[in-house]
Design an enzyme around this catalytic site. Structure first.
Site, short mmCIF file in Angstrom:
data_model
loop_
_atom_site.label_atom_id
_atom_site.label_comp_id
_atom_site.label_asym_id
_atom_site.label_seq_id
_atom_site.Cartn_x
_atom_site.Cartn_y
_atom_site.Cartn_z
N GLU A 73 -5.94 -7.50 -0.68
CA GLU A 73 -6.23 -7.40 0.76
C GLU A 73 -7.55 -6.69 0.97
OE1 GLU A 73 -3.06 -5.89 3.48
OE2 GLU A 73 -4.70 -4.71 4.37
N GLU A 119 0.83 -1.21 0.00
CA GLU A 119 0.00 0.00 0.00
C GLU A 119 0.86 1.26 0.00
OE1 GLU A 119 -2.92 -0.04 3.13
OE2 GLU A 119 -3.98 -1.75 2.27
#
Ligand code: IDC
Length: 667
Positions: A274, A180
């Site tokens: 995710e 991320e």
């Protein structure tokens, strides 16, 4: 219910024998071989990206349904990297992939003080467990608080050089190069990706690579919503872009779902490497309604997903309850609310997206609800309105089913065909059909509506049968599944539409069986043994080959009310062997005795509705004429063998199928 025929049993025994011969490998049981053949990787092989889809080695759309570990550098992460845990997820949850999260920064991350040797050992162990279990594995370079992936680009290069070399020959590895990114530009991420992707490609040219996207992998940010779609990486195939969401986070609901849909619609391959049911912190409330909306949307678009996280950390995103210390072998009460929800949802969805697609039509105001009892899993939570109950690609039999309908003035009844026991009696409105605790598979099912409004609706259903996959849709009480082939049902979909509404589904082949028509029969022929069943006037046996019939089995179609009895005149024994019925064998096997004559008659209601006609092909004479309702057909005292036979049902007192003048010859 009582029609447990010896024939069925003997066919089963024969099949078991054949199967066990085929599968007998030293020190490997048949079930081991079967389990191995059914792992996700064994079945689907190397995956690749085609358009926006992941497809398998055959080019068929494929969906990863995975679980992410917590950080493997965390105490609440690495203990769950064990083979038993992964196997439980595979066999008990329908999980086909594991994501191994290697934090780069936090908590003594890989680039920030972590013991790299230990971390790699845990990672490699995890990859090996997944590989041994035939599961896919994501190696996740878990960039988070380090924000800009360029920060550790050199460590990343060394790391991916090493792992992609190590796994170059594996067909189950996916590389996620930055979890991320945040507080950095898409340009930074692209510049990073352009350095890492070529390294992986050089070593492992065919692996899928996942690229993280701006603002914690949201494909762009509020200032530039479609940043990735507007400016994707160029020059690579087999690339996917990460979208991450947390279902209870307000800004991750409809806004982000729309972004996913629009991005996919623009041809960009997206993977949800995710997601969590919690708020973005990993804690707070969980939102199962939003979670369901996300799962439905992802299934509809064949988008793969991985749930965060396999951990008992005391935060709501964890799938294991904080009070549970087991590292595998969890019962439902060992799971958190998130864990129980994910297990149930994953199981109900498994790996085939089509079957989960809730887009089948459904009559307004009606709710269908059904649950199945699955081998080694037990009763699954009920699903509704066309969704799949059961599993696919897991090699697990359905053992029992319960079905309910509500809305309008409707009831429902159904019956199943159970291994060994055959067709069961009809049961209705939520009652159980099948068995539990007996390890018996369902093989087929019939379902129909009851109640005052039953003629206002059509009910459709289809099953996933072992070896056949999805059969076509059956309708209004017709059989779905197989009979006579010893194949398990694995999953089912059911829906209801207003009577006569056209539906865009295939209805051709919903039931497969060697039996058909009204009357079925098979013969045991000299040198050849048992022949397959034929029906309604077809010839069983041979002509012109001088082969004797030695035995016969006859049965009525299961839909017919009544039975059939028969007796044969056997060389040496004459008529002394007596009458047999409903599929039992008449005659001998392994004694080299010819049939010389036969008598056949109907019983029960079938006898009042039909006449049974039959004729035999006799040595030296050829076809004799038709005999009827228990008359003798063949010869006696002449030592002539029967070679072939034909049997037909004719509606009571209807015309004979041919001449009846000479059906029996006495010396
Ligand atoms: C969270 C963990 C939490 C840990 C934290 C570290 O659940 O236990 O303390 O990381 O910073 C992500 C990240 C993922 C986060 C998760 C929940 O990829 O590492 O895990 N999350 O916050 N993105 C959105 C949410």
């Amino acid at each position: 219910m009582k029609k447990i025929t010896k024939r069925a049993v003997s066919i089963l025994c024969a099949m078991v024998m054949v199967l066990s011969c085929l599968f007998t490998v030293p020190s490997t049981s048949a079930s081991d071989v079967q389990a191995a053949a059914l792992t996700p990787v064994a079945e689907h092989g190397q995956l690749r990206v085609s358009g926006t889809d992941i497809v398998d080695q055959y080019g068929q759309k494929f969906q990863l349904r995975g679980i992410s570990t917590h950080g493997i550098n965390w105490d609440v992460g690495y203990p769950y990297v064990n083979k038993a845990a992964f196997q439980d997820l595979r066999d008990g949850w329908g999980v086909n992939a594991i994501r191994l999260a290697l934090y780069t920064h936090e908590y003594n991350g890989y680039c920030a003080g972590g013991n790299q040797g230990e971390l790699k050992k845990t990672l490699y162990n995890g990859v090996q467990y997944a590989t041994d279990l035939g599961m896919y594995a994501i190696i996740d370079w878990h960039v988070l608080n380090d924000q800009n992936p360029l920060k550790y680009v050199n460590q990343s290069k060394t790391f991916f050089e090493e792992v992609s070399k190590k796994y170059s020959s594996y067909n189950n590895i996916i590389y996620e190069i930055c979890n991320e990114p945040n507080n950095c530009s898409w340009q930074d991420i692209k510049s990073y990706a352009n350095q890492i992707i070529p390294i992986i490609r050089k070593n492992d040219p065919d692996a899928i690579i996942i690229v993280g996207t701006p603002t914690w992998s949201q494909l762009g940010n509020q200032g530039h919503t479609y940043e990735v779609a507007d400016s994707p990486l160029t020059g690579y195939s087999n690339i996917m872009y990460a979208l991450h969401f947390y279902a209870a986070e307000q800004s991750h609901t409809q806004y982000l779902r729309t972004k996913l849909q629009n991005t996919v619609d623009r041809g960009i391959p997206v993977i949800v490497s995710e997601f969590g049911l919690s708020e973005a912190s990993g804690n707070g409330r969980i939102d199962t309604a939003s979670g369901t909306a996300w799962l439905d949307l992802m299934d509809k678009n064949n988008v793969s997903y991985f749930c965060w996280s396999l951990s008992n950390k005391n935060e709501s995103a964890s799938l294991i309850s904080p009070s549970c210390n087991k590292k595998s072998g969890w019962s439902d009460s060992d799971l958190s609310d998130a864990g129980r929800f994910i297990k149930q949802q994953y199981l109900a969805r498994t790996q085939d997206t089509k079957i989960n697609n809730p887009d089948v039509p459904m009559a307004p105001g009606i709710t269908l609800s059904y649950a199945t009892h699955v081998q080694s899993i037990g009763w699954q939570a009920p699903v509704t309105n066309g969704r799949m109950s059961g599993t696919t690609n897991m090699g697990k039999r359905l053992e029992s089913i319960k079905i309910n309908v509500s809305g309008a003035n409707l009831g429902i009844r159904y019956r199943t065909h159970v291994q060994t026991y055959g067709w069961q009696n009809w049961v209705s409105d939520g009652a159980e059909s099948g068995t539990t605790g007996q390890a018996k598979r369902l093989e087929a099912i019939m379902i129909e509506l009851t109640g005052p409004d039953k003629d206002k609706y059509d009910i459709y259903y289809r099953v996933h049968a072992q070896s056949y996959g999805w059969l076509d849709w059956a309708k209004n009480g017709a059989e779905a599944g197989t009979e006579g082939y010893a194949k398990r049902l694995e999953a089912i979909n059911i829906f209801i539409v207003p009577k006569g509404q056209s539906v865009n589904v295939n209805t051709g082949r919903s039931f497969v069986t060697p039996y058909g028509g009204g009357i079925n029969y098979c013969t045991h022929v000299q040198s050849y043994g048992w022949q397959g069943f034929v029906a309604d006037g077809a010839t069983s046996g041979t002509q012109g080959q001088a082969k004797r019939l030695e035995a016969i089995k006859i049965k009525l179609n299961r839909n017919m009310d009544g039975g059939v009895e028969y007796t044969t005149h056997v060389q040496t024994y004459g008529w002394s062997l007596g009458w047999r019925r409903d599929g039992d064998m008449s005659g001998t096997q392994g004694q080299a005795k010819r049939l010389e004559a036969i008598r056949i008659r109907l019983t029960g209601n079938a006898a009042t509705q039909y006449d049974v006609y039959y004729r035999v092909h006799v040595q030296s004479y050829g076809w004799l004429d038709w005999a009827k309702n228990g008359d003798m057909a063949g010869t006696s005292g002449m030592a002539k063998r029967l070679e072939g036979i034909e049997i037909r049902l004719v509606p009571k007192d209807g015309p004979a199928p041919g001449s009846t003048a000479r059906s029996y010859i006495i010396q």
